[in-house]
Write an enzyme that holds these catalytic residues in place. Structure first.
Site, mmCIF file in Angstrom:
data_model
loop_
_atom_site.group_PDB
_atom_site.id
_atom_site.type_symbol
_atom_site.label_atom_id
_atom_site.label_comp_id
_atom_site.label_asym_id
_atom_site.label_seq_id
_atom_site.Cartn_x
_atom_site.Cartn_y
_atom_site.Cartn_z
ATOM 1 N N ASN A 13 45.654 46.696 32.521
ATOM 2 C CA ASN A 13 46.093 46.635 31.185
ATOM 3 C C ASN A 13 45.104 46.718 30.307
ATOM 4 O OD1 ASN A 13 47.019 45.764 28.592
ATOM 5 N ND2 ASN A 13 47.574 43.746 29.166
ATOM 6 N N LYS A 15 44.449 46.802 27.203
ATOM 7 C CA LYS A 15 44.643 46.156 25.901
ATOM 8 C C LYS A 15 44.249 47.048 24.953
ATOM 9 C CE LYS A 15 44.290 41.848 28.472
ATOM 10 N NZ LYS A 15 43.822 40.406 28.507
ATOM 11 N N HIS A 98 53.480 39.467 26.998
ATOM 12 C CA HIS A 98 52.164 39.222 27.173
ATOM 13 C C HIS A 98 51.828 38.115 26.408
ATOM 14 C CE1 HIS A 98 47.780 39.133 27.788
ATOM 15 N NE2 HIS A 98 47.984 40.076 28.820
ATOM 16 N N GLU A 100 49.134 37.469 24.849
ATOM 17 C CA GLU A 100 48.484 37.855 23.617
ATOM 18 C C GLU A 100 49.532 38.235 22.497
ATOM 19 O OE1 GLU A 100 45.978 40.504 25.470
ATOM 20 O OE2 GLU A 100 45.076 38.774 26.289
ATOM 21 N N GLU A 170 50.728 34.999 34.328
ATOM 22 C CA GLU A 170 49.166 35.107 33.946
ATOM 23 C C GLU A 170 49.132 33.865 33.085
ATOM 24 O OE1 GLU A 170 48.016 39.308 33.437
ATOM 25 O OE2 GLU A 170 48.697 38.657 31.421
ATOM 26 N N GLY A 176 40.781 36.576 30.664
ATOM 27 C CA GLY A 176 39.634 36.986 29.839
ATOM 28 C C GLY A 176 38.584 36.027 29.767
ATOM 29 N N SER A 216 41.729 37.320 35.158
ATOM 30 C CA SER A 216 40.322 37.195 35.621
ATOM 31 C C SER A 216 40.371 37.775 37.010
ATOM 32 C CB SER A 216 39.602 36.279 35.702
ATOM 33 O OG SER A 216 39.414 35.708 34.178
#
Ligand code: 13P
Length: 260
Positions: A13, A15, A98, A100, A170, A176, A216
């Site tokens: 991904n 991003k 996701h 985010e 996730e 991250g 991660s």
């Protein structure tokens, strides 16, 4: 990872990072892709119609994925990109839900389910992301929350659509942050997702659905995570931007398969 019953997927991904895709795929040329495994690159929308060709230039068999899709089919929705457009641009996968997007764009379970439907209507395989925050984990809410997130999808999709759906666990606290879930924690939640599918259908069905881990994942921890029976691959952010690390994660699939 169960190499006999379901597909292993190593999905990057990217991003909102600007990647020189020719350079990236040059770095991936000669990459080891384990038998039965699939590499997917989920790129920003504007990259979709050329990265498949860039990958081929270097002999890399990578499928193309998008990172989001509009919940609407078409029409006056300025700035939105439809499933039909993503398909036309060369995507065969699309991430939905996701964290985010849930976090910064207020996406609800219901909206995520709508997006998964738009994927199926346009022949895209949704990679449905679910996961809890650190606070939710500490409050012991992980499994209830995951079950709710997965149920919204199971309630919206037909069985046939579910057959072509991928889930990704996730945990938000691992994204991250360099802080990976332990293989035990990741396995536990991926197993819970599979149990939820089995509860609605049956165990045989649940055994056929690919469930990825993301947060991660890198070249150092991939073998351990991928060796777990309920983890069928990875959804990789940071480490997917570096061809050397991403190639090493793909190589880890073979090693992990041998460990299963
Ligand atoms: P990182 O691998 O950078 O933690 O990102 C994970 C992720 O969000 C993939 O979708």
């Amino acid at each position: 990872m169960n190499i006999t019953k379901r597909k292993t997927i190593i999905a990057g991904n990217w991003k909102m990072n600007f990647v020189d895709s020719l350079k990236f795929f040059e770095g991936l040329s000669g990459i080891t892709i384990a038998e039965g495994a699939e590499v997917v690159i989920c790129a920003p929308h504007t990259f979709l119609n050329y990265i498949g060709a860039d990958a081929l230039k270097y002999g890399v068999a990578a499928s193309v994925g998008a990172q989001d899709v509009s919940a609407f089919g078409s029409g006056a929705y300025t700035g939105e990109v439809s499933g039909e457009m993503l398909k036309h641009a060369g995507a065969s996968y699309c991430i939905v839900g996701h964290s985010e997007r849930r976090q910064y764009h207020g996406e609800t379970n219901e909206l995520v389910a709508e997006k998964a439907l738009r994927c199926h209507e346009n022949g895209l395989i949704p990679i449905v992301c679910v996961g809890e925050s650190l606070e939710q984990r500490e409050q012991g809410k992980t499994f209830t929350l995951i079950s709710k997130q997965v149920s919204a999808i199971l309630n919206a999709l037909t069985e046939e659509q579910l057959n072509k759906t991928v889930f990704a666990y996730e945990p938000i606290w691992a994204i991250g942050t360099g802080k990976t879930a332990t293989a035990e924690q990741a396995e536990e939640v991926c197993g819970a997702i599979r149990n939820r599918i089995a509860k609605k259908y049956n165990e045989e069905k649940a055994e056929t659905i690919s469930i990825l881990y993301g947060g991660s994942m890198n070249d150092k921890n991939a073998v351990e995570l991928l060796s777990r029976p309920d983890i069928d691959g990875g959804l990789i952010g940071g480490a997917s931007l570096d061809p050397i690390k991403f190639a090493a994660i793909n190589k880890a699939v073979e090693t992990a398969g041998a460990n299963v």
